[in-house]
Design a protein around this motif. Structure first.
Motif, PDB file in Angstrom:
ATOM      1  N   LYS A   1       0.952  -1.277   0.029  1.00  0.00           N
ATOM      2  CA  LYS A   1      -0.074  -0.053   0.060  1.00  0.00           C
ATOM      3  C   LYS A   1       0.872   1.349   0.212  1.00  0.00           C
ATOM      4  O   LYS A   1       0.622   2.256  -0.631  1.00  0.00           O
ATOM      5  N   PHE A   2       1.926   1.222   0.793  1.00  0.00           N
ATOM      6  CA  PHE A   2       2.912   2.480   0.965  1.00  0.00           C
ATOM      7  C   PHE A   2       3.390   2.706  -0.474  1.00  0.00           C
ATOM      8  O   PHE A   2       3.215   3.909  -1.028  1.00  0.00           O
ATOM      9  N   PHE A   3       3.879   1.755  -1.225  1.00  0.00           N
ATOM     10  CA  PHE A   3       4.664   2.038  -2.583  1.00  0.00           C
ATOM     11  C   PHE A   3       3.597   2.377  -3.615  1.00  0.00           C
ATOM     12  O   PHE A   3       3.986   3.040  -4.421  1.00  0.00           O
ATOM     13  N   GLN A   4       2.348   1.802  -3.524  1.00  0.00           N
ATOM     14  CA  GLN A   4       1.251   2.040  -4.450  1.00  0.00           C
ATOM     15  C   GLN A   4       0.731   3.682  -4.318  1.00  0.00           C
ATOM     16  O   GLN A   4       0.862   4.235  -5.163  1.00  0.00           O
ATOM     17  N   VAL A   5       0.722   3.935  -3.173  1.00  0.00           N
ATOM     18  CA  VAL A   5       0.272   5.462  -3.006  1.00  0.00           C
ATOM     19  C   VAL A   5       1.599   6.381  -3.285  1.00  0.00           C
ATOM     20  O   VAL A   5       1.193   7.371  -4.109  1.00  0.00           O
ATOM     21  N   GLU A   6       2.736   6.116  -3.064  1.00  0.00           N
ATOM     22  CA  GLU A   6       3.769   6.940  -3.533  1.00  0.00           C
ATOM     23  C   GLU A   6       4.045   6.969  -4.967  1.00  0.00           C
ATOM     24  O   GLU A   6       4.069   8.130  -5.535  1.00  0.00           O
ATOM     25  N   ALA A   7       3.732   5.879  -5.757  1.00  0.00           N
ATOM     26  CA  ALA A   7       3.692   5.908  -7.265  1.00  0.00           C
ATOM     27  C   ALA A   7       2.823   6.838  -7.785  1.00  0.00           C
ATOM     28  O   ALA A   7       2.900   7.482  -8.711  1.00  0.00           O
ATOM     29  N   VAL A   8       1.393   6.814  -7.306  1.00  0.00           N
ATOM     30  CA  VAL A   8       0.353   7.566  -7.775  1.00  0.00           C
ATOM     31  C   VAL A   8       0.818   8.959  -7.507  1.00  0.00           C
ATOM     32  O   VAL A   8       0.593   9.840  -8.545  1.00  0.00           O
ATOM     33  N   GLN A   9       1.062   9.241  -6.370  1.00  0.00           N
ATOM     34  CA  GLN A   9       1.381  10.739  -5.871  1.00  0.00           C
ATOM     35  C   GLN A   9       2.449  11.249  -6.973  1.00  0.00           C
ATOM     36  O   GLN A   9       2.475  12.399  -7.331  1.00  0.00           O
ATOM     37  N   LEU A  10       3.767  10.291  -7.079  1.00  0.00           N
ATOM     38  CA  LEU A  10       4.544  10.906  -8.060  1.00  0.00           C
ATOM     39  C   LEU A  10       3.903  11.029  -9.472  1.00  0.00           C
ATOM     40  O   LEU A  10       4.706  12.082  -9.954  1.00  0.00           O
ATOM     41  N   LYS A  11       3.262  10.243  -9.770  1.00  0.00           N
ATOM     42  CA  LYS A  11       2.736  10.398 -11.272  1.00  0.00           C
ATOM     43  C   LYS A  11       1.846  11.650 -11.379  1.00  0.00           C
ATOM     44  O   LYS A  11       1.959  12.294 -12.401  1.00  0.00           O
ATOM     45  N   LEU A  12       0.910  11.847 -10.399  1.00  0.00           N
ATOM     46  CA  LEU A  12       0.368  13.291 -10.071  1.00  0.00           C
ATOM     47  C   LEU A  12       1.308  14.462 -10.086  1.00  0.00           C
ATOM     48  O   LEU A  12       1.105  15.613 -10.954  1.00  0.00           O
ATOM     49  N   PHE A  13       2.519  14.285  -9.492  1.00  0.00           N
ATOM     50  CA  PHE A  13       3.375  15.315  -9.469  1.00  0.00           C
ATOM     51  C   PHE A  13       4.201  15.574 -11.011  1.00  0.00           C
ATOM     52  O   PHE A  13       4.195  16.849 -11.123  1.00  0.00           O
ATOM     53  N   ILE A  14       4.245  14.581 -11.549  1.00  0.00           N
ATOM     54  CA  ILE A  14       4.986  14.547 -12.946  1.00  0.00           C
ATOM     55  C   ILE A  14       3.962  15.485 -13.771  1.00  0.00           C
ATOM     56  O   ILE A  14       4.167  16.296 -14.712  1.00  0.00           O
ATOM     57  N   GLN A  15       2.789  15.019 -13.619  1.00  0.00           N
ATOM     58  CA  GLN A  15       1.796  15.719 -14.436  1.00  0.00           C
ATOM     59  C   GLN A  15       1.442  17.239 -14.481  1.00  0.00           C
ATOM     60  O   GLN A  15       1.311  17.761 -15.242  1.00  0.00           O
ATOM     61  N   SER A  16       1.647  17.477 -13.090  1.00  0.00           N
ATOM     62  CA  SER A  16       1.312  18.825 -12.778  1.00  0.00           C
ATOM     63  C   SER A  16       2.839  19.786 -13.034  1.00  0.00           C
ATOM     64  O   SER A  16       2.318  21.007 -13.384  1.00  0.00           O
ATOM     65  N   GLU A  17       3.662  19.315 -12.852  1.00  0.00           N
ATOM     66  CA  GLU A  17       5.122  19.798 -12.977  1.00  0.00           C
ATOM     67  C   GLU A  17       5.610  19.927 -14.260  1.00  0.00           C
ATOM     68  O   GLU A  17       6.265  20.889 -14.998  1.00  0.00           O
ATOM     69  N   PHE A  18       5.630  18.757 -14.957  1.00  0.00           N
ATOM     70  CA  PHE A  18       6.335  18.578 -16.203  1.00  0.00           C
ATOM     71  C   PHE A  18       5.482  18.534 -17.547  1.00  0.00           C
ATOM     72  O   PHE A  18       6.061  18.475 -18.533  1.00  0.00           O
ATOM     73  N   GLU A  19       4.248  18.426 -17.337  1.00  0.00           N
ATOM     74  CA  GLU A  19       3.246  18.242 -18.501  1.00  0.00           C
ATOM     75  C   GLU A  19       2.491  19.487 -18.883  1.00  0.00           C
ATOM     76  O   GLU A  19       1.559  19.406 -19.571  1.00  0.00           O
ATOM     77  N   GLN A  20       2.723  20.713 -18.250  1.00  0.00           N
ATOM     78  CA  GLN A  20       2.209  21.852 -18.519  1.00  0.00           C
ATOM     79  C   GLN A  20       2.276  22.366 -19.673  1.00  0.00           C
ATOM     80  O   GLN A  20       3.258  22.267 -20.188  1.00  0.00           O
ATOM     81  N   PRO A  21       1.340  22.713 -20.363  1.00  0.00           N
ATOM     82  CA  PRO A  21       1.491  23.632 -21.868  1.00  0.00           C
ATOM     83  C   PRO A  21       2.611  24.777 -21.858  1.00  0.00           C
ATOM     84  O   PRO A  21       2.468  25.725 -20.882  1.00  0.00           O
ATOM     85  N   LYS A  22       3.227  25.063 -22.610  1.00  0.00           N
ATOM     86  CA  LYS A  22       4.275  25.991 -22.589  1.00  0.00           C
ATOM     87  C   LYS A  22       3.883  27.441 -23.030  1.00  0.00           C
ATOM     88  O   LYS A  22       2.870  27.532 -24.050  1.00  0.00           O
TER      89      LYS A  22
END
Length: 666
Positions: free
Chosen positions: A272-293
């Motif tokens: 459960k710990f690493f499942q939640v961590e993986a999901v939160q990291l994926k959300l962080f990637i989407q918010s920080e690195f996939e924003q339109p320029k």
């Protein structure tokens, strides 16, 4: 690069790493039943040839069962030693009948001592499979205990723990895929349990790898963040898989629950710990690195795997860097082919030796190398090995490595760090000095030539390693089967060193002709031709299996000759015997020599080869050898220290003599 914000995870991640207990067994007499069998099936003289192996087999099993004073690395050495000897005698078990000297293996379940498995001897071949499966289980258990006992707050501790858990996972993978299905045994040896333990230790190794990534990179870019998220998903998936396997089988679940009721909860929390961590990291990637320029001038973020290496200032970091260097380059120093005959004749670190008359001698598993074994190495006049060319050795000037390297560590780190590395630096300096001695036998010189860490130095050492192997091959008595075995292995190892050298010369700044790409390529062609030639002449009924389809030997020698007569090599080789040697070889004729069948020694050696192959592929990580009391270099209190003296090596090898020939000069 941005720092990843702290992940808010509602699930706890227990710091504890799981390890499994050892299987227990009752004593069993192995020496006399097996020796009597060899004497009956073969002869008394054959029984004398292998009695050292049988005694060592018996002692190893006795130590496994009865000795409680062994450290984890020493238990590991004993198990590996026993497994190799066990594979050597395995063919004998097909000939044992239940009415003559019965051998009964009895093993208890590791998780519940009330469960017992007994496998008696029968006419079927699988009676020894329980013993092999139980030993593999205990190898994995020891690796798991080593991994769990490492200090994971340090880089070196994480390195050792990760390698130990990976080794355990690889052991249980072999148990799952190859052994568990062939034994009718206790629950801990079932296919389900082996698969569960494989995934468990893979998960723990991956978790430590993730921990090390976090320590190495506090700030990571998009690629690093994606990789970290992927690793977290992988770890979660592995822990989930273990939970699924355990919970889906009621017997397995009850078995584990009765052993330690916290196991299932622990695995569930990890998943459960690493499942939640993986999901939160994926959300962080989407918010920080996939924003339109927002700007046409804004460039996308890029990453690089080339990073500056910070200067280390503590002994633990220095030791970890040295250990990483040993492990990173271990594939260069270990030929991929199983060259068992060369090791069995020459190496003082091999657990089994072939001595005079074809007798097999098992070296003590619990003594630090080099082993004090009096060896008789077969040698002959140059006429009997005239088809093998011995390359000359490169010479070098003396160099005070100790002072230079110690001053470097004092300057870059501190006096205390340099002091902790004194033993290793002294050993390195002595080894380089020993390489220049003219009174060393060929095997001793080969042992010492495998140390070097600068590109030109490495290239020269690789050249000398290959050249020494050609000297060994040219020194063998090719009127005997043993001489041919050693010669072919020596040539194969020479091929390995020169292939490694071929890659190294492209990076080494050198102007010497013998380290040029053209020269190394020519030497490789010569060795390849000599290997093919030796296999054709090999006087054994298995020679047809040794022969591989390809060019005739004369064509192979012709390719080497063409290189030797092209510039710039032709001018440098004009005063040597190489062109004439190759020219004579192009006109030779070959024939296959056939002789009678092999003996018990041959069968034992085939078993030894099988054991070495089985324990390869990650089952014996090089860094864990550094924990062993019988390793030539070991980790002690976080430092690397030499465990065997050069004087001891000279004394052990003083009886060894091979004719040293040099019939060419570059």
């Amino acid at each position: 690069m941005k720092a990843i914000p702290a992940i808010v995870n509602p699930n706890s991640n227990p710091a504890k790493m799981l390890a499994i207990p050892l299987k227990k067994s009752d004593p069993v007499e192995l020496y006399w039943p097996l020796r009597n069998l060899v004497a009956r099936k073969y002869s008394e003289s054959d029984a004398q040839k292998v009695e050292s192996i049988l005694k060592t087999l018996d002692k190893c099993r006795s130590d496994i069962v009865e000795r409680v004073d062994l450290s984890l690395p020493m238990q590991l050495n004993c198990l590996v030693h026993y497994f190799k000897c066990l594979c050597m005698v395995e063919p004998l078990f097909t000939d044992i009948s239940s009415d003559s000297d019965p051998i009964i293996f009895l093993w208890y379940d590791a998780f519940d001592s009330d469960y017992i498995c007994v496998d008696g001897v029968s006419t079927q071949h699988n009676n020894i499979q329980l013993e092999k499966a139980a030993i593999l289980f205990n190898l994995g258990a020891i690796y798991s205990q080593i991994g769990a006992s490492c200090d994971r707050t340090t880089a070196l501790g994480r390195h050792l723990a990760m390698d130990a858990f990976n080794a355990a996972a690889n052991i249980f993978l072999k148990l799952w895929k190859d052994f568990a299905k062939d034994v009718s045994a206790t629950l801990d040896l079932t296919v389900l349990f082996a698969e569960s333990l494989h995934h468990l230790f893979s998960a723990q190794a991956s978790e430590i790898n993730l921990q090390q990534q976090l320590e190495d990179n506090k700030n990571i870019d998009e690629v690093g963040c994606v990789m970290r998220s992927a690793v977290s998903f992988t770890v979660a998936k592995l822990y989930h898989r273990v939970c699924d396997l355990m919970l889906s089988d009621s017997a397995a679940h009850e078995h584990v629950y009765s052993f330690d009721r916290t196991w299932v909860t622990h695995l569930y929390q990890k998943a459960k710990f690493f499942q939640v961590e993986a999901v939160q990291l994926k959300l962080f990637i989407q918010s920080e690195f996939e924003q339109p320029k927002t700007s046409k001038f804004e460039r996308p973020k890029t990453s690089t795997f080339i990073q500056s290496c910070p200067v280390v200032h503590d002994a633990e970091s220095v030791t970890e860097k040295l250990v990483r260097g040993i492990c990173r380059h271990s594939d260069q120093w270990i030929p991929k082919q199983q060259l068992i005959y060369l090791d069995l004749f020459l190496s003082e670190y091999s657990p089994v030796k072939i001595v005079d008359g074809g007798k097999l001698m098992a070296n003590p598993w619990d003594m630090p190398p080099p082993y004090p074994t009096n060896l008789a190495i077969l040698s002959s006049s140059s006429s009997s090995s005239s088809h093998i060319l011995a390359f000359p050795l490169k010479k070098t000037e003396p160099l005070d490595l100790y002072d230079h390297l110690r001053s470097y560590f004092v300057l870059k780190c501190s006096e205390s760090v340099a002091k902790k590395l004194d033993g290793l630096l002294e050993t390195l300096a002595k080894l380089r000095g020993e390489m220049q001695r003219d009174d060393l036998s060929l095997p001793a010189r080969q042992e010492k030539s495998s140390h070097g860490n600068i590109r030109l130095e490495k290239a020269s050492v690789l050249f000398n390693l290959g050249a020494l192997c050609t000297h060994i091959a040219a020194s063998c008595d090719l009127t005997t089967i043993q001489g041919y075995r050693v010669a072919i292995d020596a040539l194969n190892e020479a091929l390995h060193w020169f292939q490694t050298l071929q890659r190294e010369v492209l990076l080494a700044a050198t102007t010497t002709m013998d380290l040029s790409v053209d020269c190394v390529k020519m030497l490789l062609e010569i060795i390849s031709a000599e290997i093919s030639d030796s296999k054709w002449k090999f006087p054994h009924p298995q020679c047809d299996r040794l022969l591989s389809p390809g060019y005739p030997d004369s064509v192979l020698y012709g390719k080497a000759y063409a290189l030797s007569t092209s510039e710039p090599l032709a001018q440098n080789l004009a005063q040597t015997s190489i062109p004439q040697y190759l020219e004579s070889k192009m006109n030779m004729k070959t024939c296959i020599v056939e002789t009678g069948p092999g003996d018990v020694t041959e069968n034992f050696l085939l078993g030894y080869l099988m054991a070495k192959s089985l324990l390869s592929d990650g089952c014996q990580p090089p860094c864990l050898d550094l924990l062993s009391e019988v390793s030539p270099v070991k980790i002690k209190d976080g430092d690397l220290v030499a465990n065997a003296t050069l004087e001891a090596l000279r004394l052990a090898l003083k009886e060894m003599s091979l004719q040293e020939t040099s019939n060419m000069t570059i």
